[in-house]
Scaffold this motif. Structure first.
Motif, PDB file in Angstrom:
ATOM      1  N   SER A  59       0.851  -1.187   0.000  1.00  0.00           N
ATOM      2  CA  SER A  59       0.000   0.000   0.000  1.00  0.00           C
ATOM      3  C   SER A  59       0.892   1.244   0.000  1.00  0.00           C
ATOM      4  N   TYR A  60       0.248   2.390  -0.148  1.00  0.00           N
ATOM      5  CA  TYR A  60       1.005   3.644  -0.136  1.00  0.00           C
ATOM      6  C   TYR A  60       1.760   3.821   1.178  1.00  0.00           C
ATOM      7  N   ASP A  61       1.151   3.430   2.276  1.00  0.00           N
ATOM      8  CA  ASP A  61       1.794   3.603   3.576  1.00  0.00           C
ATOM      9  C   ASP A  61       3.094   2.808   3.688  1.00  0.00           C
ATOM     10  N   ASP A  62       3.195   1.708   2.946  1.00  0.00           N
ATOM     11  CA  ASP A  62       4.418   0.897   2.980  1.00  0.00           C
ATOM     12  C   ASP A  62       5.607   1.617   2.337  1.00  0.00           C
ATOM     13  N   ARG A  64       5.630   5.045   1.730  1.00  0.00           N
ATOM     14  CA  ARG A  64       5.674   6.460   2.101  1.00  0.00           C
ATOM     15  C   ARG A  64       6.966   6.856   2.815  1.00  0.00           C
ATOM     16  N   TYR A  66       9.978   5.914   2.291  1.00  0.00           N
ATOM     17  CA  TYR A  66      11.012   6.115   1.275  1.00  0.00           C
ATOM     18  C   TYR A  66      10.773   7.421   0.517  1.00  0.00           C
ATOM     19  N   ILE A  67       9.510   7.673   0.196  1.00  0.00           N
ATOM     20  CA  ILE A  67       9.167   8.917  -0.504  1.00  0.00           C
ATOM     21  C   ILE A  67       9.531  10.129   0.352  1.00  0.00           C
ATOM     22  N   GLU A  68       9.205  10.061   1.633  1.00  0.00           N
ATOM     23  CA  GLU A  68       9.489  11.179   2.535  1.00  0.00           C
ATOM     24  C   GLU A  68      10.992  11.382   2.713  1.00  0.00           C
ATOM     25  N   LYS A  99      -1.986  12.247  -1.545  1.00  0.00           N
ATOM     26  CA  LYS A  99      -0.710  11.543  -1.478  1.00  0.00           C
ATOM     27  C   LYS A  99       0.262  12.202  -2.448  1.00  0.00           C
ATOM     28  N   PHE A 101       3.558  11.425  -5.106  1.00  0.00           N
ATOM     29  CA  PHE A 101       4.194  10.357  -5.867  1.00  0.00           C
ATOM     30  C   PHE A 101       5.429  10.910  -6.579  1.00  0.00           C
ATOM     31  N   THR A 146       9.259  20.356  -1.232  1.00  0.00           N
ATOM     32  CA  THR A 146       9.727  19.513  -0.138  1.00  0.00           C
ATOM     33  C   THR A 146      10.863  20.229   0.580  1.00  0.00           C
TER      34      THR A 146
END
Length: 240
Positions: A59-62, A64, A66-68, A99, A101, A146
């Protein structure tokens, strides 16, 4: 690119879908196999079979964290083999929360190709659509960045602000780029309508990203048509 070559590309892409998808997956794995994220599953391999066996559906939470981390300034290669240049901001309609991406310039290249392909198909089946200009209600939203300085914006805004859009070979829109890039929604809509009405003899089609934008434009025209007509007659736009 000619109409014939673009339609040939479409035919090739859709005639052997499985092979195209397999080749694309292989390319993705080769580029990203050594990222921190995939290394925990593939250990540097780009095997498609290993990918199907070891990499879980997430899911996105998994992903997230790394994205952050990238947004906070860590190298892109913790998550992707290509340098991240932008973050797209979702609408939030699917889960009630927006979200972000990560993307790179390759995405804009693909969008440019898709737009050209769409235009080719429309030109093939609608006579005269390529002989005038498009009244396109394109808009640009304010964006944030960011902590590392990468822009966060909706997809359309990110593409409009990219060099792929600004340097496009075809200047088919009735509105100049200054109108499209205006982040004030009211001024943006007003100037789209002003340009379209003033150059109405050249308009052969109307385009919007979503249907509700056309409804919004019609309502705006109902409210502001007198002012728009006065601007066209006088040759001056309203002070606001």
């Amino acid at each position: 690119m000619s109409l014939r070559s673009e339609l040939k590309d479409l035919e090739e892409l859709t005639s052997n879908v499985k092979q195209v998808q397999d080749d694309l997956l292989e390319e993705i794995l080769q580029i990203n196999a050594n990222t921190e994220y995939l290394c925990q599953f593939l250990h540097g391999s780009s095997s498609k079979e290993l990918f199907k066996k070891n990499v879980p559906v997430v899911s996105y939470d998994d992903v997230r964290p790394y994205i952050e981390r990238v947004g906070n300034g860590e190298p892109s290669n913790i998550f992707t083999g290509k340098t991240i240049t932008n973050f797209f901001l979702s609408s939030g309609t699917s889960g009630g929360k927006q979200k972000i991406f990560p993307v790179n310039n390759k995405y804009f290249e693909h969008m440019t190709f898709i737009y050209a392909l769409c235009s080719s198909i429309i030109s093939k089946y609608i006579d005269g659509v390529g002989e005038g200009k498009v009244m396109a209600f394109l808009n640009t939203r304010p964006f944030i960045t960011t902590p590392s300085g990468l822009p966060i914006a909706p997809l359309s805004t990110s593409f409009n602000m990219s060099d792929y859009f600004k340097n496009r070979p075809s200047k088919c829109y009735i509105s100049p780029d200054e109108v499209i890039l205006c982040v004030d929604n009211k001024q943006n809509m007003y100037c789209h309508l002003l340009c379209g009405l003033a150059q109405r003899e050249e308009v052969v089609s109307i385009a919007t990203a979503i249907a509700s934008s056309l409804v919004e434009a019609i309502r705006f025209l109902e409210t502001h048509w007198k002012e728009l007509c006065n601007n066209i007659r006088s040759g001056y736009i309203s002070e606001w």
